[in-house]
Design a protein around this motif. Structure first.
Motif, mmCIF file in Angstrom:
data_model
loop_
_atom_site.group_PDB
_atom_site.id
_atom_site.type_symbol
_atom_site.label_atom_id
_atom_site.label_comp_id
_atom_site.label_asym_id
_atom_site.label_seq_id
_atom_site.Cartn_x
_atom_site.Cartn_y
_atom_site.Cartn_z
ATOM 1 N N ILE A 432 40.826 38.606 32.146
ATOM 2 C CA ILE A 432 39.874 38.127 33.149
ATOM 3 C C ILE A 432 40.658 37.552 34.322
ATOM 4 N N LYS A 433 40.382 38.049 35.517
ATOM 5 C CA LYS A 433 41.189 37.668 36.682
ATOM 6 C C LYS A 433 40.367 37.783 37.954
ATOM 7 N N THR A 434 40.848 37.136 39.003
ATOM 8 C CA THR A 434 40.311 37.309 40.347
ATOM 9 C C THR A 434 41.259 38.224 41.110
ATOM 10 N N CYS A 435 40.727 39.268 41.709
ATOM 11 C CA CYS A 435 41.570 40.257 42.391
ATOM 12 C C CYS A 435 41.513 40.061 43.904
ATOM 13 N N LEU A 436 42.681 40.003 44.514
ATOM 14 C CA LEU A 436 42.811 39.925 45.965
ATOM 15 C C LEU A 436 43.547 41.165 46.450
ATOM 16 N N LYS A 437 42.988 41.828 47.450
ATOM 17 C CA LYS A 437 43.640 43.008 48.004
ATOM 18 C C LYS A 437 43.684 42.900 49.522
ATOM 19 N N PRO A 438 44.882 42.933 50.111
ATOM 20 C CA PRO A 438 44.960 42.913 51.578
ATOM 21 C C PRO A 438 44.282 44.146 52.162
ATOM 22 N N CYS A 439 43.527 43.952 53.227
ATOM 23 C CA CYS A 439 42.855 45.088 53.873
ATOM 24 C C CYS A 439 43.864 45.938 54.633
#
Length: 673
Positions: A432-439
């Motif tokens: 279980i994680k929070t995903c961050l992706k640079p645009c």
């Protein structure tokens, strides 16, 4: 009979419970199925008792399957199921079924019901007595052991959830200090001397909390007979949040200074966060306020993923700075956190279960003013209470052994505040994680990014608006099919500055590979007047050789030993040439510990230089290219995609200079498609 959507009345529930003991199989099955509708709060314990009793003697497989399922269902639906679960021995009964049954469906249903039972215990943990909590923790330990040894895929998720519930209940048990002290004093009336001592410990907690860490956790006092201070109580006082916060505050100034001096961090001092990011599928601006709800959780895992050069490490570094922010409004949590950056392979001479912990202890010592390693016990408490923020950089490029040791260490310590950067979104599996992706930088964002970069350096005035827009459009043009990353935009912006200041603005790079080489030229020319000055061509050649040595085994950016690099560089001055590229000079490579290994500071730079070297050695040799493509086919394309993009870009940029066989580009396009 009640409707399918309503709970059974007390009378109906009583009838169904009575029918569970029927000699008729159909009647027993019907009774179980009726109980699946749910029962009132007053009948939960009766129903659980009857179901557990029948589960132990039931011979009919279908009825047994239903009994297991209904136990889980009642646990999930009933508000007061938690005490009944403990008092009626539900968990031991399900564990016995899980371990003794030979039927996979029965075992998997038992595993699922254990998961539901565990969740009901967690949801109602605050309603349980200390004895019930203690019994629940013990029962869940049996369940976790049974699930962990089941060696079945269906048991993995329930096992993980049961482990999480067990830890939650332990925290609930530990938090009830007053009740536990009262119980303890009632059972141990001789404790007056200890209480007096606790006044001293408690006073220290209030006046000088950090001093508690210097006091022993166990004392033996002699008043008539030896009295041992209760270990749990002292430990509870020593590691209260107030104590941990005081310990962090004493070291935060040093941590801010030393963290900013790290090569990985200092190379990314100029950050641009008007560029949006995607947080769990939602596009928004990267600000501490937008992350505070995530970092407020008792446990969080943040995965920053995207292709090389998109700014993952820069975002991680900024998160680290926000964790240490003096202003609470700009901080990720109410309390301060010390960021520990893990960017190298773990020490394989350390036992696997201790590798991450030892790496954290070493980094923490470098980050603070402590002369010795922090004690293991204190480090664990800092990790559990989120006073240490563990940042693992380029996780997907680390060796599998290091990846496994990090994942195991994060779970076992546990490290409750973790940020990981990776090129692969799926690298953490079902965690279980929070995903961050640079645009990605589209035309509008690219223009904004370069404009901000030039403005930060007071160089925007070098370009008129029209000339600026033409220059930005040129970058999009030379990027061709691939997205323009933050790194490429940054390198190009530097070239824009150099071009104007040196009067060469008509000679912008014509391709991404040429942009990389121009970047090396600029770094080298800035070394004018310093020792060991080398020509641009010599620097480019050495950098390409080292890059290939770091990538040739797996086609992923990695490290290589100093000895291997000196051997491939060749010549009596090989060491001097390597030093010319290190963090004290050009700054494109850095030395890692504990082994003497060299790694590129920026992975995309390594990939493009390695790709250029591949063209140098393969050129028009069909057999060499076939051997290269054969190895590509044996690897995971997802893990080497960025390198293949670099090879393709280099082939396109150099196809006039180098007669590359036609099938190479065609095959690369097929693979990348």
């Amino acid at each position: 009979m009640s409707s399918a959507n309503a709970k059974l009345s007390n009378a109906e529930a009583a009838d169904s419970i009575e029918q569970l003991e029927s000699q008729n199989e159909k009647e027993r099955l019907k009774a179980v199925q009726q109980l699946d509708q749910g029962v009132s709060a007053t009948k939960v314990k009766n129903a659980m008792t009857a179901l557990v009793k029948q589960l132990k003697v039931e011979k009919n497989l279908k009825t047994k399957f239903w009994i297991i399922s209904v136990i889980g269902s009642i646990s999930a639906k009933s508000d007061n199921a938690a005490p009944a679960v403990i008092e009626t021995q539900v968990i031991p009964a399900l564990v016995e079924t899980l371990t003794d049954s030979k039927e996979r469906d029965v075992k998997s249903t038992a595993a699922r019901s254990l998961q539901q039972v565990g969740q009901s215990l967690q949801n109602k943990a605050d309603t349980l007595s200390l004895e019930q909590l203690k019994k629940a923790i013990s029962d869940l330990n049996q369940a976790y052991t049974a699930l962990s040894t089941a060696d079945q895929s269906f048991a993995q998720t329930p096992a993980a959830n049961i482990s999480a519930v067990q830890k939650f209940l332990k925290r609930e048990y530990d938090s009830r200090l007053t009740q536990r002290i009262t119980d303890f004093l009632q059972k141990n009336p001789w404790l007056y001397s200890t209480v007096i001592l606790l006044i001293f410990y408690g006073g220290t907690l209030w006046l000088r909390p950090q001093w508690l860490l210097l006091l022993p956790t166990e004392l033996k006092l002699s008043w008539l007979k030896p009295v041992e201070l209760p270990f749990e109580i002292v430990r509870y006082l020593k590691y209260r949040p107030r104590v941990l916060d005081a310990w962090v505050v004493m070291r935060i100034k040093s941590a801010r200074e030393r963290f900013s001096l790290k090569g990985t961090v200092s190379d990314r001092q100029i950050h641009f966060f008007s560029i949006p990011i995607i947080i769990d599928g939602k596009t928004q601006k990267l600000t501490p306020q937008n992350l505070q709800s995530i970092f407020a959780n008792e446990v969080f895992r943040v995965l920053i993923y995207g292709e090389g050069g998109t700014g993952k490490t820069s975002i991680a570094c900024q998160i680290a700075n926000w964790a240490m922010a003096p202003d609470e409004a700009e901080r990720l949590c109410k309390h301060l956190m010390l960021p520990v950056l893990i960017e190298e392979e773990l020490d394989f001479e350390v036992p696997k279960e201790k590798r991450l912990k030892e790496a954290i202890r070493r980094e923490l010592r470098l980050l603070t003013t402590d002369k010795e390693l922090i004690s293991e016990e204190l480090v664990v408490r800092l990790l559990v209470d989120r006073r240490i923020l563990v940042i693992v950089d380029h996780f997907s490029e680390l060796k599998p052994e290091t990846q496994e040791a990090i994942k195991a260490g994060v779970a076992d310590l546990p490290a409750n505040a973790v940020v990981i950067t990776s090129r692969n979104e799926k690298i953490l599996g079902t965690t279980i994680k929070t995903c961050l992706k640079p645009c990605a930088l589209n035309a509008e964002l690219l223009t904004l990014f370069i404009s901000e970069y030039l403005s930060k350096l007071d160089k925007r005035s070098l370009y008129s608006d029209d000339a600026f827009l033409r220059a930005c459009a040129h970058l999009k043009e030379i990027a061709g099919q691939r997205e323009v990353t933050v790194l490429l935009a940054k390198l190009y912006a530097k070239q824009m500055i150099t071009a104007k200041e040196r009067g060469t603005d008509q000679n912008f790079p014509t391709s991404i590979p040429n942009l990389i080489l121009s970047y090396l030229n600029e770094l080298n020319q800035n070394q004018d007047g310093k020792n060991h000055q080398l020509s641009n061509s010599a620097v480019r050649q050495d950098a390409k050789i080292i890059a290939w040595e770091c990538l040739k085994k797996s086609y992923q950016p990695n490290s290589a030993t100093v000895d291997d690099i000196l051997a491939v560089l060749g010549g009596e001055d090989a060491k001097v040439r390597l030093e010319h590229l290190d963090e004290n000079h050009l700054g494109i490579v850095q030395q890692q510990s504990p082994e003497e290994r060299i790694r590129f500071v920026l992975d995309p730079i390594a990939e493009y230089l390695a790709a250029l070297y591949l063209l140098d050695i393969n050129r028009d040799h069909t057999d060499r290219w076939q051997e290269f493509l054969l190895k590509v086919d044996s690897l995971s394309i997802e893990t080497i995609r960025d390198f293949l993009l670099a090879v393709r870009d280099c082939c396109l940029a150099k196809k006039i200079e180098v007669e590359i066989p036609k099938f190479v580009l065609e095959r690369l396009e097929q693979i990348l498609a």
